[in-house]
Design a protein around this motif. Structure first.
Motif, PDB file in Angstrom:
ATOM      1  N   ALA A  43       0.829  -1.212   0.000  1.00 43.91           N
ATOM      2  CA  ALA A  43       0.000   0.000   0.000  1.00 43.91           C
ATOM      3  C   ALA A  43       0.865   1.265   0.000  1.00 43.91           C
ATOM      4  O   ALA A  43       0.446   2.301  -0.522  1.00 43.91           O
ATOM      5  N   GLU A  44       2.071   1.178   0.559  1.00 40.29           N
ATOM      6  CA  GLU A  44       2.982   2.332   0.625  1.00 40.29           C
ATOM      7  C   GLU A  44       3.722   2.588  -0.683  1.00 40.29           C
ATOM      8  O   GLU A  44       4.202   3.696  -0.907  1.00 40.29           O
ATOM      9  N   ILE A  45       3.889   1.564  -1.494  1.00 39.84           N
ATOM     10  CA  ILE A  45       4.739   1.675  -2.685  1.00 39.84           C
ATOM     11  C   ILE A  45       3.872   1.739  -3.938  1.00 39.84           C
ATOM     12  O   ILE A  45       3.270   0.735  -4.337  1.00 39.84           O
ATOM     13  N   PRO A  46       3.804   2.905  -4.576  1.00 42.57           N
ATOM     14  CA  PRO A  46       3.030   3.009  -5.814  1.00 42.57           C
ATOM     15  C   PRO A  46       3.543   2.023  -6.869  1.00 42.57           C
ATOM     16  O   PRO A  46       4.751   1.856  -7.058  1.00 42.57           O
ATOM     17  N   GLY A  47       2.632   1.322  -7.483  1.00 38.28           N
ATOM     18  CA  GLY A  47       2.980   0.404  -8.555  1.00 38.28           C
ATOM     19  C   GLY A  47       3.448  -0.965  -8.103  1.00 38.28           C
ATOM     20  O   GLY A  47       3.759  -1.816  -8.929  1.00 38.28           O
ATOM     21  N   SER A  48       3.498  -1.189  -6.800  1.00 40.91           N
ATOM     22  CA  SER A  48       3.940  -2.501  -6.323  1.00 40.91           C
ATOM     23  C   SER A  48       2.829  -3.520  -6.528  1.00 40.91           C
ATOM     24  O   SER A  48       1.665  -3.175  -6.715  1.00 40.91           O
ATOM     25  N   PHE A  49       3.201  -4.778  -6.469  1.00 40.17           N
ATOM     26  CA  PHE A  49       2.244  -5.861  -6.677  1.00 40.17           C
ATOM     27  C   PHE A  49       2.813  -7.096  -6.013  1.00 40.17           C
ATOM     28  O   PHE A  49       3.851  -7.043  -5.361  1.00 40.17           O
ATOM     29  N   GLY A  50       2.151  -8.214  -6.155  1.00 39.96           N
ATOM     30  CA  GLY A  50       2.647  -9.468  -5.616  1.00 39.96           C
ATOM     31  C   GLY A  50       1.560 -10.232  -4.904  1.00 39.96           C
ATOM     32  O   GLY A  50       0.494  -9.695  -4.605  1.00 39.96           O
ATOM     33  N   GLY A  51       1.845 -11.479  -4.623  1.00 41.60           N
ATOM     34  CA  GLY A  51       0.900 -12.342  -3.939  1.00 41.60           C
ATOM     35  C   GLY A  51       0.960 -12.153  -2.436  1.00 41.60           C
ATOM     36  O   GLY A  51       1.568 -11.218  -1.920  1.00 41.60           O
ATOM     37  N   LYS A  52       0.369 -13.101  -1.736  1.00 40.70           N
ATOM     38  CA  LYS A  52       0.254 -13.033  -0.282  1.00 40.70           C
ATOM     39  C   LYS A  52       1.614 -12.937   0.407  1.00 40.70           C
ATOM     40  O   LYS A  52       1.750 -12.257   1.415  1.00 40.70           O
ATOM     41  N   GLY A  53       2.621 -13.585  -0.125  1.00 44.13           N
ATOM     42  CA  GLY A  53       3.905 -13.665   0.553  1.00 44.13           C
ATOM     43  C   GLY A  53       5.013 -12.796   0.012  1.00 44.13           C
ATOM     44  O   GLY A  53       6.164 -12.970   0.394  1.00 44.13           O
ATOM     45  N   CYS A  54       4.686 -11.827  -0.861  1.00 44.93           N
ATOM     46  CA  CYS A  54       5.774 -11.001  -1.390  1.00 44.93           C
ATOM     47  C   CYS A  54       5.311  -9.618  -1.820  1.00 44.93           C
ATOM     48  O   CYS A  54       4.149  -9.394  -2.104  1.00 44.93           O
ATOM     49  N   PRO A 106      13.721   2.368  -0.321  1.00 43.91           N
ATOM     50  CA  PRO A 106      13.642   2.664   1.116  1.00 43.91           C
ATOM     51  C   PRO A 106      12.471   1.952   1.813  1.00 43.91           C
ATOM     52  O   PRO A 106      12.635   1.431   2.918  1.00 43.91           O
ATOM     53  N   ALA A 107      11.323   1.909   1.186  1.00 43.01           N
ATOM     54  CA  ALA A 107      10.178   1.225   1.790  1.00 43.01           C
ATOM     55  C   ALA A 107      10.402  -0.284   1.850  1.00 43.01           C
ATOM     56  O   ALA A 107      10.029  -0.933   2.830  1.00 43.01           O
ATOM     57  N   LEU A 108      11.029  -0.848   0.829  1.00 46.61           N
ATOM     58  CA  LEU A 108      11.348  -2.276   0.859  1.00 46.61           C
ATOM     59  C   LEU A 108      12.361  -2.588   1.960  1.00 46.61           C
ATOM     60  O   LEU A 108      12.242  -3.594   2.659  1.00 46.61           O
ATOM     61  N   LYS A 109      13.338  -1.719   2.132  1.00 47.97           N
ATOM     62  CA  LYS A 109      14.318  -1.935   3.199  1.00 47.97           C
ATOM     63  C   LYS A 109      13.679  -1.786   4.575  1.00 47.97           C
ATOM     64  O   LYS A 109      14.012  -2.534   5.504  1.00 47.97           O
ATOM     65  N   ALA A 110      12.746  -0.859   4.710  1.00 49.83           N
ATOM     66  CA  ALA A 110      12.029  -0.713   5.982  1.00 49.83           C
ATOM     67  C   ALA A 110      11.213  -1.971   6.275  1.00 49.83           C
ATOM     68  O   ALA A 110      11.147  -2.425   7.424  1.00 49.83           O
ATOM     69  N   TYR A 111      10.609  -2.543   5.253  1.00 49.38           N
ATOM     70  CA  TYR A 111       9.871  -3.804   5.391  1.00 49.38           C
ATOM     71  C   TYR A 111      10.822  -4.905   5.857  1.00 49.38           C
ATOM     72  O   TYR A 111      10.530  -5.633   6.817  1.00 49.38           O
ATOM     73  N   VAL A 112      11.965  -5.041   5.216  1.00 47.86           N
ATOM     74  CA  VAL A 112      12.951  -6.052   5.593  1.00 47.86           C
ATOM     75  C   VAL A 112      13.399  -5.829   7.034  1.00 47.86           C
ATOM     76  O   VAL A 112      13.480  -6.774   7.832  1.00 47.86           O
ATOM     77  N   ASP A 113      13.673  -4.581   7.397  1.00 42.61           N
ATOM     78  CA  ASP A 113      14.103  -4.268   8.761  1.00 42.61           C
ATOM     79  C   ASP A 113      13.051  -4.703   9.782  1.00 42.61           C
ATOM     80  O   ASP A 113      13.384  -5.237  10.836  1.00 42.61           O
ATOM     81  N   GLU A 114      11.794  -4.487   9.465  1.00 44.82           N
ATOM     82  CA  GLU A 114      10.716  -4.871  10.379  1.00 44.82           C
ATOM     83  C   GLU A 114      10.604  -6.392  10.495  1.00 44.82           C
ATOM     84  O   GLU A 114      10.394  -6.924  11.589  1.00 44.82           O
ATOM     85  N   VAL A 115      10.763  -7.091   9.388  1.00 37.99           N
ATOM     86  CA  VAL A 115      10.750  -8.557   9.427  1.00 37.99           C
ATOM     87  C   VAL A 115      11.913  -9.055  10.294  1.00 37.99           C
ATOM     88  O   VAL A 115      11.734  -9.937  11.141  1.00 37.99           O
ATOM     89  N   LEU A 116      13.086  -8.480  10.125  1.00 37.39           N
ATOM     90  CA  LEU A 116      14.250  -8.874  10.920  1.00 37.39           C
ATOM     91  C   LEU A 116      14.066  -8.526  12.394  1.00 37.39           C
ATOM     92  O   LEU A 116      14.407  -9.316  13.280  1.00 37.39           O
ATOM     93  N   ARG A 117      13.507  -7.354  12.659  1.00 36.07           N
ATOM     94  CA  ARG A 117      13.266  -6.937  14.047  1.00 36.07           C
ATOM     95  C   ARG A 117      12.302  -7.897  14.735  1.00 36.07           C
ATOM     96  O   ARG A 117      12.521  -8.345  15.847  1.00 36.07           O
ATOM     97  N   ALA A 118      11.226  -8.238  14.057  1.00 39.80           N
ATOM     98  CA  ALA A 118      10.245  -9.162  14.624  1.00 39.80           C
ATOM     99  C   ALA A 118      10.862 -10.532  14.874  1.00 39.80           C
ATOM    100  O   ALA A 118      10.578 -11.183  15.888  1.00 39.80           O
TER     101      ALA A 118
END
Length: 120
Positions: A80-91, A103-115
């Motif tokens: 929802a944050e990244i204009p033009g992004s797409f993908g299935g349930k897991g990506c 930057p938004a993809l890296k923030a997503y990765v950082d959150e996955v790693l933090r969790a």
């Protein structure tokens, strides 16, 4: 099917190689204890013994780059944050031309790693 991260990188589309390298390096900087392991011909960073316990993985297709995990809610938020992004349930997937998505993809990765580290 690739046997190693190096094989996967060599077989990836030219446009995807810098993305893979950049995001692998990003994970290594944030979580140096994680190692790339091969899963069905694709390198992934597993958090536990099984991929079902959590992972982050990156794939390079002909026209787009994808970041994968089991953080389904976070994936939807990131798309929802990244204009033009797409993908299935897991990506979350973006076209290579969408450099502004990094930057938004890296923030997503950082959150996955933090969790994942919070669960230890």
């Amino acid at each position: 099917m690739a046997d190693s991260p190096e094989d996967y990188l060599a077989a990836a589309p030219q446009a995807g190689r810098p993305w893979l390298t950049e995001f692998w390096d990003h994970v290594r900087r944030r979580s140096p204890e994680l190692e790339l392991a091969m899963f069905r011909g694709v390198p992934m960073f597993k958090f536990e013994r099984s991929y079902q316990d959590g992972y982050v993985m990156f794939t390079a297709a002909k026209g787009h780059f994808s970041a994968h995990s089991l953080a389904f809610e976070l994936i939807e938020e990131t798309k929802a944050e990244i204009p033009g992004s797409f993908g299935g349930k897991g990506c979350v997937s973006v076209k290579y031309a969408n450099e502004e998505a990094k930057p938004a993809l890296k923030a997503y990765v950082d959150e996955v790693l933090r969790a994942a580290s919070a669960e230890d």
